[in-house]
Write an enzyme that holds these catalytic residues in place. Sequence first.
Site, PDB file in Angstrom:
ATOM      1  N   PHE A  10      -0.052  38.194  23.871  1.00 16.58           N
ATOM      2  CA  PHE A  10       1.402  37.476  24.757  1.00 16.58           C
ATOM      3  C   PHE A  10       1.344  37.208  25.995  1.00 16.58           C
ATOM      4  O   PHE A  10       0.444  38.003  26.817  1.00 16.58           O
ATOM      5  CB  PHE A  10       2.500  38.851  24.545  1.00 16.58           C
ATOM      6  CG  PHE A  10       2.808  39.069  23.182  1.00 16.58           C
ATOM      7  CD1 PHE A  10       3.893  38.332  22.712  1.00 16.58           C
ATOM      8  CD2 PHE A  10       2.140  39.897  22.120  1.00 16.58           C
ATOM      9  CE1 PHE A  10       4.262  38.765  21.326  1.00 16.58           C
ATOM     10  CE2 PHE A  10       2.658  40.210  20.935  1.00 16.58           C
ATOM     11  CZ  PHE A  10       3.627  39.492  20.568  1.00 16.58           C
ATOM     12  N   ASP A  11       2.052  36.096  26.554  1.00 17.51           N
ATOM     13  CA  ASP A  11       2.368  36.187  28.073  1.00 17.51           C
ATOM     14  C   ASP A  11       3.542  37.248  28.393  1.00 17.51           C
ATOM     15  O   ASP A  11       3.851  37.888  27.419  1.00 17.51           O
ATOM     16  CB  ASP A  11       2.790  34.755  28.321  1.00 17.51           C
ATOM     17  CG  ASP A  11       3.436  34.401  29.448  1.00 17.51           C
ATOM     18  OD1 ASP A  11       3.012  34.674  30.417  1.00 17.51           O
ATOM     19  OD2 ASP A  11       4.761  34.010  29.826  1.00 17.51           O
ATOM     20  N   ALA A  12       3.508  37.455  29.675  1.00 19.71           N
ATOM     21  CA  ALA A  12       4.530  38.397  29.949  1.00 19.71           C
ATOM     22  C   ALA A  12       5.835  37.848  30.548  1.00 19.71           C
ATOM     23  O   ALA A  12       7.005  38.200  29.892  1.00 19.71           O
ATOM     24  CB  ALA A  12       4.002  39.335  31.211  1.00 19.71           C
TER      25      ALA A  12
END
Length: 226
Positions: A10-12
Site C-alpha cells: 500500500f501507498d500511505a
Amino acid sequence: MLNDWDCILFDADDTLFHFDAFAGLQQMFTRYDVHFTEQDYADYQAVNKPLWVDYQNGTISAVQLQTRRFTLWGEKLSVAPEVLNSDFLNAMAEICLPLDGAAALLEALKGKVKIAIITNGFTALQQARLERTGFRDYFDALVISEQVGVPKPDAAIFDHALQLLGNPDRNRVLMVGDTPESDILGGMNAGVKTCWIDHGTRPLPPHITPTWQVKNLPALQSILTA
C-alpha cells in the site's frame, strides 16, 4: 480472491490516510501567528509540486525537497526551513485520519497475506501516523523512500520491500495506490499487479495501465474478499 495473493503493498498518503496539506499548513502556521490563506497554499504548491516531481525523478534528495519548499517562508519568518518542515510534519500527524474503509480492509487482510507500506512520504510523519491510528501492527514491513534512498516509481524500492517480505512470486503481489506516476508506474516497473484508487482528482496518463481501478477502499475489499 485472497488466495491469489501472497503480499499486498500500500501507498500511505490518500491511499490509507487522508492527506489534507492545506489544513496541516494552516494548523502549523497558527503557531507563528500567520493566517495561511488559499492563495498562500497555491503559492506553496507552485513550489512544492515541482519539487516532488524532481524527487520522484531522483534529481533531488528528500532533505532538499523538505527544506526548499519552506525556503521562502523561512526567510519571511526568520525561521530555519528545517524547523518549519518539522512543524508541518508534526501538524500533519496531529490531524491524521484513516480513509474510509482502511481499518476494515486491513483487518480483513491481517493474517491472510503479508501487508506492507511503500511510501515516498517522510519518516517522521509515517511512523507517527501509524502509531496514532493503531495501524502499525497490521504491517509486516514499512518501506520509506527517505530511508531506502530511492523513491517510487523506481523499481529498486519495490525490490527492497519484496526482499523484506521473503521475495514472493511477483505475480502474487499487488500494489495499491492513488498516484499513477509513482504507485502504479512503480508497480509496473517492478513487475507486480496494480490497483489504482481513483479519487476522481487526477487523470490516468495513457502510458500507465493499472491491473484494476476502484473508487475507494471498500470497493477494493469487495474484490479481494469475493
